[in-house]
Motif scaffolding. Structure first.
Motif, short mmCIF file in Angstrom:
data_model
loop_
_atom_site.label_atom_id
_atom_site.label_comp_id
_atom_site.label_asym_id
_atom_site.label_seq_id
_atom_site.Cartn_x
_atom_site.Cartn_y
_atom_site.Cartn_z
N GLU A 121 9.60 20.52 -23.91
CA GLU A 121 10.23 19.88 -25.22
C GLU A 121 11.82 19.72 -24.68
O GLU A 121 12.38 20.35 -24.16
N PRO A 122 12.13 18.65 -25.56
CA PRO A 122 13.69 18.33 -25.25
C PRO A 122 14.68 19.68 -25.59
O PRO A 122 14.39 20.48 -26.47
N HIS A 123 15.54 19.76 -24.67
CA HIS A 123 16.59 20.94 -24.88
C HIS A 123 15.91 22.14 -24.92
O HIS A 123 16.40 23.31 -25.68
N SER A 124 14.94 22.42 -24.07
CA SER A 124 14.39 23.91 -24.01
C SER A 124 14.68 24.47 -22.66
O SER A 124 14.91 23.91 -21.84
N ASP A 125 14.51 25.81 -22.58
CA ASP A 125 14.97 26.37 -21.29
C ASP A 125 14.29 27.87 -21.58
O ASP A 125 14.14 28.47 -22.45
N ILE A 126 13.69 28.26 -20.28
CA ILE A 126 12.94 29.50 -20.38
C ILE A 126 13.67 30.64 -20.34
O ILE A 126 13.29 31.83 -20.85
N GLY A 127 14.88 30.41 -20.03
CA GLY A 127 15.97 31.73 -20.17
C GLY A 127 16.01 32.43 -18.92
O GLY A 127 16.22 31.77 -17.80
N ALA A 128 15.63 33.75 -18.91
CA ALA A 128 15.62 34.37 -17.56
C ALA A 128 14.64 33.95 -16.43
O ALA A 128 13.63 33.53 -16.87
N PRO A 129 14.85 33.99 -15.26
CA PRO A 129 13.94 33.61 -14.21
C PRO A 129 12.50 34.47 -14.32
O PRO A 129 12.69 35.71 -14.83
N VAL A 130 11.38 33.99 -13.94
CA VAL A 130 10.36 34.65 -13.95
C VAL A 130 9.71 34.78 -12.51
O VAL A 130 9.86 33.68 -11.65
N THR A 131 9.16 36.09 -12.07
CA THR A 131 8.52 35.91 -10.70
C THR A 131 7.00 36.12 -11.19
O THR A 131 6.58 37.13 -11.63
N PRO A 174 17.46 20.03 -20.32
CA PRO A 174 18.54 20.09 -21.28
C PRO A 174 18.40 18.45 -21.57
O PRO A 174 19.34 18.00 -22.23
N TYR A 175 17.48 17.58 -21.40
CA TYR A 175 17.40 16.23 -21.70
C TYR A 175 17.05 15.76 -23.13
O TYR A 175 16.38 16.97 -23.86
N ASP A 176 17.00 14.56 -23.52
CA ASP A 176 16.54 14.21 -24.89
C ASP A 176 15.08 14.00 -24.90
O ASP A 176 14.48 13.48 -26.07
N ALA A 177 14.29 13.90 -23.98
CA ALA A 177 12.89 13.59 -23.69
C ALA A 177 12.28 14.79 -23.35
O ALA A 177 12.62 15.28 -22.53
N PRO A 178 10.91 14.73 -23.78
CA PRO A 178 9.87 15.68 -23.14
C PRO A 178 9.77 15.56 -21.82
O PRO A 178 9.80 14.39 -21.24
N ALA A 179 9.52 16.58 -20.90
CA ALA A 179 9.10 16.30 -19.71
C ALA A 179 7.56 16.68 -19.59
O ALA A 179 7.20 17.99 -20.19
#
Length: 190
Positions: A121-131, A174-179
């Motif tokens: 979704e636009p302006h989404s972020d997983i936060g902490a790295p995942v391994t 961080p963009y305005d469109a979904p990826a």
């Protein structure tokens, strides 16, 4: 006893077995973690016994998957079962909390890999790295996505592909469109 319908094969047991094995758990490990017998778990994995909703919650927690992943999904017609997944019948996976919507493109989790359709979704972020103990390859269909793989930043555009081999990674949109991306993950983790 589970009632089986020849035009709607049960896949819960096979999926549970694949998820258990991908996490390196034996039948005994998982049965102990659930407080159940190995015999009961074996019957569930062979689709001879149907777990209750409480059992499904505990199994999902133990395997670190959303409970929705374990619910039955719309069955494919008999001649397509195990071969084709129609757009409207994909199983939802993962958590929507970070702004990621994922659907299983593979017919089930019994292969050595899984294929996933991901919408960031636009302006989404997983936060902490995942391994994860996996090898993953992704292909961005639309939008833009920022990745950090092994501490290195990457800006991904439509048509770009990328690989993650057991390294810490994180994603940001961080963009305005979904990826929208398609991922192949081995072994299956969902």
């Amino acid at each position: 006893m589970l009632q089986t319908n020849p035009s709607s094969p049960d896949t819960l047991g096979a999926d549970l077995r694949a998820l258990r094995k991908s996490r390196g758990l034996t039948l005994m490990d998982m049965a102990d973690g659930l407080g159940r017998s190995v015999g009961w778990l074996s019957q569930v994995e062979r689709d001879l016994s149907e777990p209750s909703i409480s059992d499904l919650r505990e199994i999902a927690a133990l395997l670190s998957v959303p409970i929705s992943m374990l619910f039955r999904h719309e069955a494919a017609p008999a001649h397509e079962a195990g071969y084709v997944v129609r757009q409207g019948t994909r199983r939802p996976m993962g958590s929507h909390t970070a702004g990621l919507v994922e659907e299983l493109l593979s017919p089930d989790l019994t292969d050595d890999f899984e294929m996933v359709h991901s919408t960031f979704e636009p302006h989404s972020d997983i936060g902490a790295p995942v391994t994860r103990p996996t090898q993953e390859v992704g292909y961005l269909i639309s939008g833009r996505l920022d990745l950090e793989i092994g501490g290195k930043p990457f800006h991904i555009h439509p048509g770009d592909s990328f690989r993650i081999k057991g390294e810490p990674f994180r994603w940001m949109n961080p963009y305005d469109a979904p990826a929208v991306a398609v991922w192949v993950i081995a072994p299956p983790v969902y």
